[in-house]
Design an enzyme around this catalytic site. Structure first.
Site, PDB file in Angstrom:
ATOM      1  N   HIS A  49      14.213   1.044  37.432  1.00 42.78           N
ATOM      2  CA  HIS A  49      13.820   2.583  37.211  1.00 42.78           C
ATOM      3  C   HIS A  49      12.411   2.722  37.377  1.00 42.78           C
ATOM      4  CE1 HIS A  49      17.587   1.826  34.858  1.00 42.78           C
ATOM      5  NE2 HIS A  49      18.092   2.908  35.127  1.00 42.78           N
TER       6      HIS A  49
ATOM      7  N   ASP B 211      10.503   1.645  34.173  1.00 42.29           N
ATOM      8  CA  ASP B 211      10.800   0.230  33.961  1.00 42.29           C
ATOM      9  C   ASP B 211       9.433  -0.429  34.284  1.00 42.29           C
ATOM     10  OD1 ASP B 211      13.296   0.578  33.211  1.00 42.29           O
ATOM     11  OD2 ASP B 211      14.053  -0.038  35.176  1.00 42.29           O
TER      12      ASP B 211
ATOM     13  N   MET C  98      16.970  -2.239  45.500  1.00 43.97           N
ATOM     14  CA  MET C  98      17.598  -0.976  44.950  1.00 43.97           C
ATOM     15  C   MET C  98      16.433  -0.513  43.971  1.00 43.97           C
ATOM     16  SD  MET C  98      19.080   0.324  41.978  1.00 43.97           S
ATOM     17  CE  MET C  98      20.364  -0.544  41.005  1.00 43.97           C
TER      18      MET C  98
ATOM     19  N   GLU D 163      26.651   6.197  40.656  1.00 45.66           N
ATOM     20  CA  GLU D 163      27.245   5.070  39.391  1.00 45.66           C
ATOM     21  C   GLU D 163      28.127   5.724  38.457  1.00 45.66           C
ATOM     22  OE1 GLU D 163      24.595   2.256  38.040  1.00 45.66           O
ATOM     23  OE2 GLU D 163      25.926   1.868  36.060  1.00 45.66           O
TER      24      GLU D 163
ATOM     25  N   LYS E  90      30.433   6.571  35.101  1.00 48.52           N
ATOM     26  CA  LYS E  90      30.567   6.067  33.833  1.00 48.52           C
ATOM     27  C   LYS E  90      31.427   7.239  32.901  1.00 48.52           C
ATOM     28  CE  LYS E  90      28.223   3.968  29.955  1.00 48.52           C
ATOM     29  NZ  LYS E  90      26.987   3.681  29.232  1.00 48.52           N
TER      30      LYS E  90
ATOM     31  N   GLU F 269      30.409  -0.116  38.354  1.00 53.24           N
ATOM     32  CA  GLU F 269      30.062  -1.047  37.263  1.00 53.24           C
ATOM     33  C   GLU F 269      31.202  -1.560  36.597  1.00 53.24           C
ATOM     34  OE1 GLU F 269      26.753  -0.551  34.698  1.00 53.24           O
ATOM     35  OE2 GLU F 269      27.710  -1.350  32.933  1.00 53.24           O
TER      36      GLU F 269
ATOM     37  N   HIS G 288      31.686   0.084  33.021  1.00 49.10           N
ATOM     38  CA  HIS G 288      32.149   1.428  33.221  1.00 49.10           C
ATOM     39  C   HIS G 288      33.579   1.670  33.511  1.00 49.10           C
ATOM     40  CE1 HIS G 288      27.537   2.157  33.739  1.00 49.10           C
ATOM     41  NE2 HIS G 288      27.928   1.580  32.635  1.00 49.10           N
TER      42      HIS G 288
ATOM     43  N   ASP H 252      27.382  -3.132  40.089  1.00 42.95           N
ATOM     44  CA  ASP H 252      26.941  -3.432  39.059  1.00 42.95           C
ATOM     45  C   ASP H 252      27.904  -4.667  38.470  1.00 42.95           C
ATOM     46  OD1 ASP H 252      24.391  -2.135  39.311  1.00 42.95           O
ATOM     47  OD2 ASP H 252      24.908  -0.955  37.759  1.00 42.95           O
TER      48      ASP H 252
ATOM     49  N   ASP I 200      29.358   0.864  25.147  1.00 43.77           N
ATOM     50  CA  ASP I 200      28.828   0.237  26.369  1.00 43.77           C
ATOM     51  C   ASP I 200      28.115  -1.172  26.042  1.00 43.77           C
ATOM     52  OD1 ASP I 200      27.882  -0.468  29.009  1.00 43.77           O
ATOM     53  OD2 ASP I 200      26.364   1.242  28.810  1.00 43.77           O
TER      54      ASP I 200
ATOM     55  N   ASP J  39      27.532  -4.274  28.397  1.00 40.90           N
ATOM     56  CA  ASP J  39      26.824  -4.570  29.380  1.00 40.90           C
ATOM     57  C   ASP J  39      26.731  -6.081  28.904  1.00 40.90           C
ATOM     58  OD1 ASP J  39      26.434  -2.499  30.659  1.00 40.90           O
ATOM     59  OD2 ASP J  39      24.682  -1.795  29.538  1.00 40.90           O
TER      60      ASP J  39
ATOM     61  N   ASP K 155      24.058  -6.091  36.053  1.00 42.04           N
ATOM     62  CA  ASP K 155      23.259  -4.985  35.258  1.00 42.04           C
ATOM     63  C   ASP K 155      24.122  -5.118  33.837  1.00 42.04           C
ATOM     64  OD1 ASP K 155      22.563  -2.744  34.150  1.00 42.04           O
ATOM     65  OD2 ASP K 155      23.772  -1.361  34.783  1.00 42.04           O
TER      66      ASP K 155
HETATM   67  C1  GLT Z   1      21.343   1.975  32.235  1.00 40.68           C
HETATM   68  C2  GLT Z   1      23.025   2.115  32.593  1.00 40.68           C
HETATM   69  C3  GLT Z   1      23.255   1.421  33.705  1.00 40.68           C
HETATM   70  C4  GLT Z   1      22.699   2.097  34.863  1.00 40.68           C
HETATM   71  C5  GLT Z   1      21.354   1.930  35.049  1.00 40.68           C
HETATM   72  C6  GLT Z   1      20.903   2.481  36.516  1.00 40.68           C
HETATM   73  S1  GLT Z   1      20.424   2.281  33.632  1.00 40.68           S
HETATM   74  O1  GLT Z   1      21.406   0.763  31.520  1.00 40.68           O
HETATM   75  O2  GLT Z   1      23.697   1.496  31.583  1.00 40.68           O
HETATM   76  O3  GLT Z   1      24.792   1.373  33.707  1.00 40.68           O
HETATM   77  O4  GLT Z   1      23.067   1.023  36.159  1.00 40.68           O
HETATM   78  O5  GLT Z   1      20.566   4.035  36.116  1.00 40.68           O
HETATM   79 MN    MN Z   2      24.947   0.085  35.815  1.00 37.53          MN
HETATM   80 MN    MN Z   3      26.747  -0.145  31.481  1.00 40.53          MN
END
Ligand code: GLT
Ligand code: MN
Ligand code: MN
Length: 387
Positions: free
Chosen positions: A54, A57, A88, A181, A183, A217, A220, A245, A255, A257, A287
């Site tokens: 980003h 970042d 990206m 993306e 979510k 993702e 998500h 992702d 979430d 991750d 991600d």
């Molecule tokens: C954030 C989010 C991710 C996205 C990123 C891109 S930022 O951490 O949880 O799923 O991919 O903006």
């Molecule tokens: Mn993501």
């Molecule tokens: Mn996520």
């Protein structure tokens, strides 16, 4: 096989992933994070192909123009020194309080305009570092209160902004594709474009739909209780899988991750198989982030683990394709009928008549066992390492 990642595997990480400092809504950071050049160096040593970021970042939101230029120069040097690329880039349209009620879908026209300005600058930065895909994760694009935040208006504003930015990219002569993306929720109670399917539907309404695809993702779709494999397949079918992702997630949780393949190994296997068999040639982007419990060493163990698991699953997918018992079970599962397929492939009045005249043994169709218990157990055996 050693499962050692190589550049040609195209593994990428966001600067925000290995750089995650372990903050959560209930607790302060547990790690200090690393500088961008250090993450580039370290990831390259581990076998990654590139990093994504980003705008903030890399460049703090408060940085002056000269501070920005210095940071970008050092970052680009680190990329060069370590043979790393930036496939990206994306915009942070969620951390700053200005975006607390949305960025492109804020009901405040000044916020929407600021979001456009910030994104144009971030696109310039991404392109300067080599990005060819630009992700839009609308984390704040949503609502808690439907009474005020009209989702119809929200969609229209979102569309206006994406259309504007497509034209901006073309006007600059950039080679850049957009990837939305989806979510379902978090940080908003309800986020607009919650699933891969919703994003695909929205893309069809844009001025230049060819320029925009999706960035699904794993976590998500899983949060929404949906099949990630099916979502990715639908994106591939639509020619819209512009980026991906990879991570993991327990269904119905916040979430998480998690490290790729750490939780749902079967969907992870079929995700990898789908990517590899379909000829997806884009980056395999992780991600995810290390657990909040971890120190710096744990962060690198996490990064290594994502890539290692992908490569193990890639080998398992190849084994699946070569395994004669699995292939025999698949062959038995699929039933062909040249005559009937001739009728049903495409419509003609003759085909319609032939189908209407055909006599089917409905009971026999219902009685046939397709052998899925056997096939699925073969997959379980494969995953558990006994095949
Ligand atoms: C954030 C989010 C991710 C996205 C990123 C891109 S930022 O951490 O949880 O799923 O991919 O903006
Ligand atoms: Mn993501
Ligand atoms: Mn996520």
């Amino acid at each position: 096989m050693s499962y050692t990642p190589k550049k040609e595997d195209k593994f990428t990480f966001g600067l925000w992933t290995v750089g995650n400092i372990g903050r959560d809504p209930f607790g302060e950071p547990t790690r200090k994070g690393f500088s961008a050049p250090y993450m580039v160096e370290k990831l390259s040593q581990l076998g990654a192909y590139g990093v994504n970021f980003h705008d903030n970042d890399l460049v703090p939101i408060t940085a002056s123009a000269s501070e920005r230029d210095k940071i970008v120069k050092e970052f680009k040097q680190a990329l060069k020194d370590n043979g790393m690329v930036v496939p990206m880039a994306t915009t942070n349209l969620f951390t700053d309080p200005a975006f607390k009620d949305g960025a492109f879908t804020s009901a405040d026209a000044r916020v929407r305009a600021y979001a456009l300005q910030k994104t144009m600058n971030a696109i310039d930065l991404g392109v300067e570092c080599g990005a060819t895909t630009y992700v839009f994760w609308g984390g704040r694009e949503g609502s808690e209160v439907d009474a005020t935040n009209n989702p119809l208006e929200g969609m229209a504003w979102f569309r206006e902004c994406i259309n504007f930015l497509c034209e901006y990219v073309k006007d600059q002569g950039y080679t850049l594709k957009f990837a939305l993306e989806p979510k379902p929720n978090e940080p908003r109670a309800d986020i607009y474009l919650p699933t891969v399917g919703s994003a695909l539907g929205f893309i069809a309404t844009l001025d230049d739909p060819g320029m925009v695809g999706v960035n699904p993702e794993f976590a998500h779709e899983t949060m929404a209780g949906l099949s990630f494999v099916h979502g990715v397949a639908q994106a591939i079918d639509a020619g819209k899988l512009f980026h991906i992702d990879l991570n993991d997630q327990k269904m119905g949780r916040f979430d998480q991750d998690l490290r790729f393949g750490s939780e749902n190994q079967k969907p992870a296997l079929f995700t990898v198989k789908l990517l590899e068999d379909s000829g997806y040639s884009g980056p395999r982007h992780f991600d995810a982030h290390a657990l909040r419990t971890e120190d710096a060493e744990g962060v690198w163990a996490f990064a290594k683990g994502c890539m290692r698991t992908y490569l193990i699953l890639k080998e398992k997918a190849e084994q699946f394709n070569k395994d004669s018992e699995i292939q025999a079970a698949l062959a038995a599962y699929k039933v062909s009928d040249a005559t009937l397929e001739g009728y049903s492939k495409s419509y003609s009045s003759a085909n319609a008549k032939a189908l209407k005249d055909h006599s089917f043994d409905r009971v026999a169709l219902g009685e046939r066992g397709p052998g899925l218990e056997h096939l699925d157990q073969l997959v379980v055996d494969l995953l558990l390492g006994v095949r």
